[in-house]
Design a protein around this motif. Sequence first.
Motif, PDB file in Angstrom:
ATOM      1  N   LYS A 200       0.835  -1.205   0.000  1.00 40.10           N
ATOM      2  CA  LYS A 200       0.000   0.000   0.000  1.00 40.10           C
ATOM      3  C   LYS A 200       0.870   1.255   0.000  1.00 40.10           C
ATOM      4  CE  LYS A 200      -3.767   2.421   0.286  1.00 40.10           C
ATOM      5  NZ  LYS A 200      -4.664   2.523  -0.887  1.00 40.10           N
ATOM      6  N   PHE A 201       1.950   1.241   0.791  1.00 44.47           N
ATOM      7  CA  PHE A 201       2.869   2.380   0.810  1.00 44.47           C
ATOM      8  C   PHE A 201       3.507   2.586  -0.570  1.00 44.47           C
ATOM      9  CE2 PHE A 201       2.681   2.306   5.423  1.00 44.47           C
ATOM     10  CZ  PHE A 201       2.966   3.611   5.762  1.00 44.47           C
ATOM     11  N   LYS A 202       3.939   1.511  -1.180  1.00 51.28           N
ATOM     12  CA  LYS A 202       4.579   1.623  -2.493  1.00 51.28           C
ATOM     13  C   LYS A 202       3.599   2.175  -3.523  1.00 51.28           C
ATOM     14  CE  LYS A 202       8.086  -1.994  -1.915  1.00 51.28           C
ATOM     15  NZ  LYS A 202       8.551  -3.324  -2.367  1.00 51.28           N
ATOM     16  N   GLN A 203       2.348   1.774  -3.413  1.00 44.95           N
ATOM     17  CA  GLN A 203       1.328   2.281  -4.333  1.00 44.95           C
ATOM     18  C   GLN A 203       1.130   3.781  -4.144  1.00 44.95           C
ATOM     19  OE1 GLN A 203      -2.416   0.234  -3.972  1.00 44.95           O
ATOM     20  NE2 GLN A 203      -3.518   1.705  -5.246  1.00 44.95           N
ATOM     21  N   LEU A 204       1.062   4.238  -2.891  1.00 44.13           N
ATOM     22  CA  LEU A 204       0.899   5.667  -2.618  1.00 44.13           C
ATOM     23  C   LEU A 204       2.097   6.473  -3.123  1.00 44.13           C
ATOM     24  CD1 LEU A 204      -0.577   5.615   1.007  1.00 44.13           C
ATOM     25  CD2 LEU A 204      -1.685   6.589  -1.019  1.00 44.13           C
ATOM     26  N   LEU A 205       3.302   5.969  -2.879  1.00 35.78           N
ATOM     27  CA  LEU A 205       4.509   6.697  -3.248  1.00 35.78           C
ATOM     28  C   LEU A 205       4.747   6.715  -4.754  1.00 35.78           C
ATOM     29  CD1 LEU A 205       6.825   5.315  -0.411  1.00 35.78           C
ATOM     30  CD2 LEU A 205       5.857   7.612  -0.561  1.00 35.78           C
ATOM     31  N   ALA A 206       4.192   5.729  -5.459  1.00 35.03           N
ATOM     32  CA  ALA A 206       4.408   5.652  -6.908  1.00 35.03           C
ATOM     33  C   ALA A 206       3.439   6.530  -7.700  1.00 35.03           C
ATOM     34  CB  ALA A 206       4.278   4.196  -7.366  1.00 35.03           C
ATOM     35  N   SER A 207       2.410   7.047  -7.062  1.00 33.45           N
ATOM     36  CA  SER A 207       1.438   7.872  -7.780  1.00 33.45           C
ATOM     37  C   SER A 207       2.066   9.211  -8.173  1.00 33.45           C
ATOM     38  CB  SER A 207       0.204   8.109  -6.908  1.00 33.45           C
ATOM     39  OG  SER A 207       0.564   8.816  -5.735  1.00 33.45           O
ATOM     40  N   PRO A 208       1.613   9.812  -9.271  1.00 36.83           N
ATOM     41  CA  PRO A 208       2.212  11.075  -9.730  1.00 36.83           C
ATOM     42  C   PRO A 208       2.158  12.174  -8.670  1.00 36.83           C
ATOM     43  CG  PRO A 208       0.786  10.142 -11.413  1.00 36.83           C
ATOM     44  CD  PRO A 208       0.580   9.319 -10.194  1.00 36.83           C
ATOM     45  N   ASN A 209       1.074  12.246  -7.902  1.00 35.84           N
ATOM     46  CA  ASN A 209       0.952  13.200  -6.802  1.00 35.84           C
ATOM     47  C   ASN A 209       0.531  12.428  -5.547  1.00 35.84           C
ATOM     48  OD1 ASN A 209       1.226  16.141  -7.846  1.00 35.84           O
ATOM     49  ND2 ASN A 209      -0.066  15.120  -9.382  1.00 35.84           N
ATOM     50  N   THR A 210       1.451  12.245  -4.660  1.00 37.51           N
ATOM     51  CA  THR A 210       1.189  11.452  -3.466  1.00 37.51           C
ATOM     52  C   THR A 210       0.146  12.129  -2.587  1.00 37.51           C
ATOM     53  OG1 THR A 210       3.441  10.580  -3.492  1.00 37.51           O
ATOM     54  CG2 THR A 210       2.235  10.413  -1.415  1.00 37.51           C
ATOM     55  N   ASP A 211      -0.840  11.371  -2.179  1.00 35.30           N
ATOM     56  CA  ASP A 211      -1.861  11.870  -1.264  1.00 35.30           C
ATOM     57  C   ASP A 211      -1.259  11.871   0.142  1.00 35.30           C
ATOM     58  OD1 ASP A 211      -4.025  12.353   0.375  1.00 35.30           O
ATOM     59  OD2 ASP A 211      -5.404  11.049  -0.735  1.00 35.30           O
ATOM     60  N   LEU A 212      -0.837  13.044   0.626  1.00 34.82           N
ATOM     61  CA  LEU A 212      -0.133  13.125   1.910  1.00 34.82           C
ATOM     62  C   LEU A 212      -1.040  12.784   3.082  1.00 34.82           C
ATOM     63  CD1 LEU A 212       2.100  16.306   1.413  1.00 34.82           C
ATOM     64  CD2 LEU A 212       2.720  13.902   1.170  1.00 34.82           C
ATOM     65  N   GLU A 213      -2.328  13.106   2.982  1.00 32.65           N
ATOM     66  CA  GLU A 213      -3.243  12.761   4.069  1.00 32.65           C
ATOM     67  C   GLU A 213      -3.373  11.254   4.204  1.00 32.65           C
ATOM     68  OE1 GLU A 213      -4.900  14.142   6.624  1.00 32.65           O
ATOM     69  OE2 GLU A 213      -3.617  15.849   6.140  1.00 32.65           O
ATOM     70  N   GLU A 214      -3.495  10.600   3.069  1.00 31.29           N
ATOM     71  CA  GLU A 214      -3.580   9.139   3.082  1.00 31.29           C
ATOM     72  C   GLU A 214      -2.271   8.523   3.571  1.00 31.29           C
ATOM     73  OE1 GLU A 214      -5.993   5.702   2.424  1.00 31.29           O
ATOM     74  OE2 GLU A 214      -6.427   7.850   2.469  1.00 31.29           O
ATOM     75  N   LEU A 215      -1.158   9.140   3.187  1.00 32.77           N
ATOM     76  CA  LEU A 215       0.154   8.652   3.623  1.00 32.77           C
ATOM     77  C   LEU A 215       0.303   8.800   5.141  1.00 32.77           C
ATOM     78  CD1 LEU A 215       2.872   7.522   2.590  1.00 32.77           C
ATOM     79  CD2 LEU A 215       3.684   9.880   2.444  1.00 32.77           C
TER      80      LEU A 215
END
Length: 517
Positions: A200-215
């Motif tokens: 899940k972390f890798k998916q969030l970090l790989a997105s063009p604009n990381t959702d910081l709230e979700e992170l």
Amino acid sequence: MATENRIHFWRRNAKVPGSVQPVYGAQHPPLDPRLRRTYPKDTKPKFNNLKSKKASSFHEFARSTNDAWDIDDEEDEDFLGIPAPTTSLPSSGVHSMPVQMQEQNQAGDADSRTSHGPGSEAQNLQDVQEDEEADCEPVNGKVVKSNSEAHLGSSSVRSTLQKQQSLPVRPIIPLVARISDQNASGAPPMTVREKSRLDKFKQLLASPNTDLEELRKHSWSGIPKEVRPITWRLLSGYLPANKERRELVLKRKREEYFGFIEQYYHSRTDEHYKDTYRQIHIDIPRTNPLIPLFQQPAVQEVFERILFIWAIRHPASGYVQGINDLVTPFFVVFLSEFVTEDVENFEMAALPLETQRNIEADSFWCMSKLLDGIQDNYTFAQPGIQNKVKALEELVSRIDEDIHNHFKKYEVEYLQFAFRWMNNLLMRELPLRCTIRLWDTYQSEAEGFSHFHLYVCAAFLIEWRKEILSMIDFQGLLMLLQNVPTIHWGNEEVGLLLAEAYRLKYTFADAPSHYKR
């Protein structure tokens, strides 16, 4: 009442690990081992210059002993109370005692530490001195002792120490290595749940604009080691959420930092800055003295540059003792990105120079971001810390009146133990691996280092409720609070601590009528 609330809010109680164990080292105040001895009920200590009566209040304690914080390293011989001309032990034996104590306190059995005191060497030294005093004969009002007797006395100490060192010891959890997957119960390194969280972390970090709230939401309960470096850079505000801009920002910020080095670092010998640099130079070797990584000259030079540049760029506070500790978690996390082996014993010089420079620059900027939010902790008179300690006292008086009244009864002031908890963000109370896990949550919380830390300190204090209430004298209380036995803590204990802190915050943060009397 506090225990019932905890059970209802969390169905699982925090366990109290281990037994009371003192922690020695340059990062802690030097302590006279004679003041920490425990004696059987039917015996009495026989010291020449120390009162046998235990201090039951702060005033009695102040009259009977000196403040350990005011004693310099070079005064060890005077502090131990052993005059050089008359001692029967070589001076090297005296100075080596704290090192031996460190090893025993870390590796020894917890139960034996509780029953026999913090350092068996101190007891051996006392026993030998008492035996020698019994064998001495008075001649013309003076005590005379033969050289052979002195030699036998020192031999007996060495023989006893050799026997103790041959005893089996309990393995120690590494202070730095295997941070994300190691806990006190020795759990497997990677479970199905942990692998799912990592994905899940890798998916969030790989997105063009990381959702910081979700992170932040996913990071609250701990960040997997594999993605912790990039996640910390993002959560601290050092890196942008936009993936395409990250490389350019990193390159620019790293060049900017080394521009500061070229511009300012040579001024460390100037009259205006030499005192600042001198204090930094003194404090660096005291930073995590039990971890070999931080005793390497190359690593210490990195810390000196980081702290000196930060100090001259922040003249309102400058360098304050304690800031040196705040560099270490960032440094270890960014170093672990390039090290697959045991981090605490890794040789920094083995890395390419460019990699070393990148780790240094990233540590500087992330530490700067942290300090921006708590700088009032380090300005003149440190008002931020004073206010937080007062808030902690008010909070504890509401959540556990028994502890609060116990402190009042024995004249223990919160400032005497909580100042360090606020100044160093509990880094001297917890192993480094636990600090890193704690900071995962701090960086996920809004105002984690400045506001949520208060509730963590309150939960940390209540964690030792049983031990605190069992202490019936000022000295014992202060020794416990300044040397809490957390050496075998891991992720499980930190998770329970954070859960209790969150419960306290949920209950009191937005309820001022409950917070104050």
